[in-house]
Design a protein around this motif. Structure first.
Motif, short mmCIF file in Angstrom:
data_model
loop_
_atom_site.label_atom_id
_atom_site.label_comp_id
_atom_site.label_asym_id
_atom_site.label_seq_id
_atom_site.Cartn_x
_atom_site.Cartn_y
_atom_site.Cartn_z
N LEU A 31 0.93 -1.36 -0.14
CA LEU A 31 -0.12 0.04 0.04
C LEU A 31 1.03 1.23 0.00
O LEU A 31 0.35 2.35 0.13
CB LEU A 31 -0.82 0.05 1.15
N HIS A 32 2.12 1.13 -0.20
CA HIS A 32 3.31 2.25 0.14
C HIS A 32 2.61 3.25 1.24
O HIS A 32 2.39 4.56 1.07
CB HIS A 32 2.98 2.97 -1.17
N CYS A 33 2.73 2.57 2.64
CA CYS A 33 2.45 3.18 3.45
C CYS A 33 3.07 2.88 4.71
O CYS A 33 3.77 1.74 4.63
CB CYS A 33 0.96 3.28 4.03
N ALA A 34 3.52 3.55 5.73
CA ALA A 34 4.12 3.25 6.95
C ALA A 34 3.22 2.08 7.66
O ALA A 34 2.27 1.90 7.58
CB ALA A 34 4.22 4.25 7.90
N VAL A 35 4.29 1.07 8.44
CA VAL A 35 3.90 0.03 9.03
C VAL A 35 2.86 0.59 10.06
O VAL A 35 1.70 -0.30 10.41
CB VAL A 35 4.94 -1.11 9.33
N SER A 36 3.18 1.62 10.78
CA SER A 36 2.48 2.01 11.67
C SER A 36 0.80 2.37 11.49
O SER A 36 0.10 2.62 12.18
CB SER A 36 3.07 3.38 12.58
N ARG A 37 0.62 2.39 10.17
CA ARG A 37 -0.85 2.92 9.49
C ARG A 37 -1.46 1.69 9.39
O ARG A 37 -2.58 1.65 8.77
CB ARG A 37 -0.71 3.76 8.31
N VAL A 38 -1.11 0.27 9.56
CA VAL A 38 -1.78 -0.79 9.48
C VAL A 38 -1.47 -1.58 10.95
O VAL A 38 -0.52 -1.64 11.37
CB VAL A 38 -0.98 -1.88 8.48
N ARG A 39 -2.75 -1.96 11.32
CA ARG A 39 -2.71 -2.66 12.71
C ARG A 39 -3.73 -3.65 12.50
O ARG A 39 -4.95 -3.63 12.01
CB ARG A 39 -2.59 -1.80 13.80
N VAL A 40 -3.46 -4.85 13.46
CA VAL A 40 -4.45 -5.92 13.59
C VAL A 40 -5.64 -5.55 14.47
O VAL A 40 -5.16 -5.32 15.55
CB VAL A 40 -3.81 -7.09 14.01
N LEU A 41 -6.66 -5.40 14.05
CA LEU A 41 -7.89 -5.03 14.76
C LEU A 41 -8.58 -6.52 15.44
O LEU A 41 -8.92 -6.40 16.77
CB LEU A 41 -9.05 -4.52 13.93
N ARG A 42 -8.77 -7.47 14.80
CA ARG A 42 -9.05 -8.88 15.17
C ARG A 42 -8.30 -9.96 14.68
O ARG A 42 -7.95 -9.74 13.58
CB ARG A 42 -10.82 -8.91 15.02
N GLY A 43 -8.45 -10.90 15.20
CA GLY A 43 -7.78 -12.09 14.79
C GLY A 43 -6.21 -12.31 15.01
O GLY A 43 -5.45 -12.97 14.29
N ASP A 44 -5.80 -11.72 16.22
CA ASP A 44 -4.38 -11.80 16.56
C ASP A 44 -3.84 -13.24 16.85
O ASP A 44 -2.71 -13.42 16.09
CB ASP A 44 -4.14 -11.19 17.92
N LYS A 45 -4.53 -14.12 17.18
CA LYS A 45 -4.16 -15.58 17.33
C LYS A 45 -5.02 -16.46 15.98
O LYS A 45 -5.12 -17.63 16.23
CB LYS A 45 -4.44 -16.00 18.64
#
Length: 106
Positions: free
Chosen positions: A65-79
């Motif tokens: 997406l050509h964006c910083a990793v900080s702009r992508v986070r896991v909302l649900r489904g961590d495990k």
């Protein structure tokens, strides 16, 4: 762009959009391989151990997406293999960048 014109794997969110992913950890390389049950199927080149696969998935998606990793986070489904990733970009931007990858994968 209205919510009804979005594909099943992309949802509008007040902070950007949510990308629905079915992750396959432990692959040779991270790549989009197509659709699975209304989600993007992504092979992840990291084991599902101590959050490494989640971090690799975030890094892969941010790179696409050509964006910083900080702009992508896991909302649900961590495990879980099925994940919801919040991306701080407009749905149209995500669709424009992931659409061509999806067309190549299928």
């Amino acid at each position: 762009m209205t919510g009804t014109s979005l594909p099943s794997w992309l949802l509008a969110h007040r902070d950007g959009c949510v990308v629905l992913v079915s992750a396959q950890p432990g692959a040779r390389r991270s790549e989009l391989v197509g659709l699975h049950d209304g989600t993007l199927r992504v092979r992840v080149a990291a084991p599902a151990l101590e959050g490494r696969a989640n971090e690799a998935l975030r890094e892969w998606l941010a790179a696409q997406l050509h964006c910083a990793v900080s702009r992508v986070r896991v909302l649900r489904g961590d495990k879980s293999r099925r994940k919801q990733l919040l991306v701080e970009l407009e749905p149209a931007q995500v669709l424009a960048r992931i659409g061509p990858l999806l067309a190549q994968a299928q």
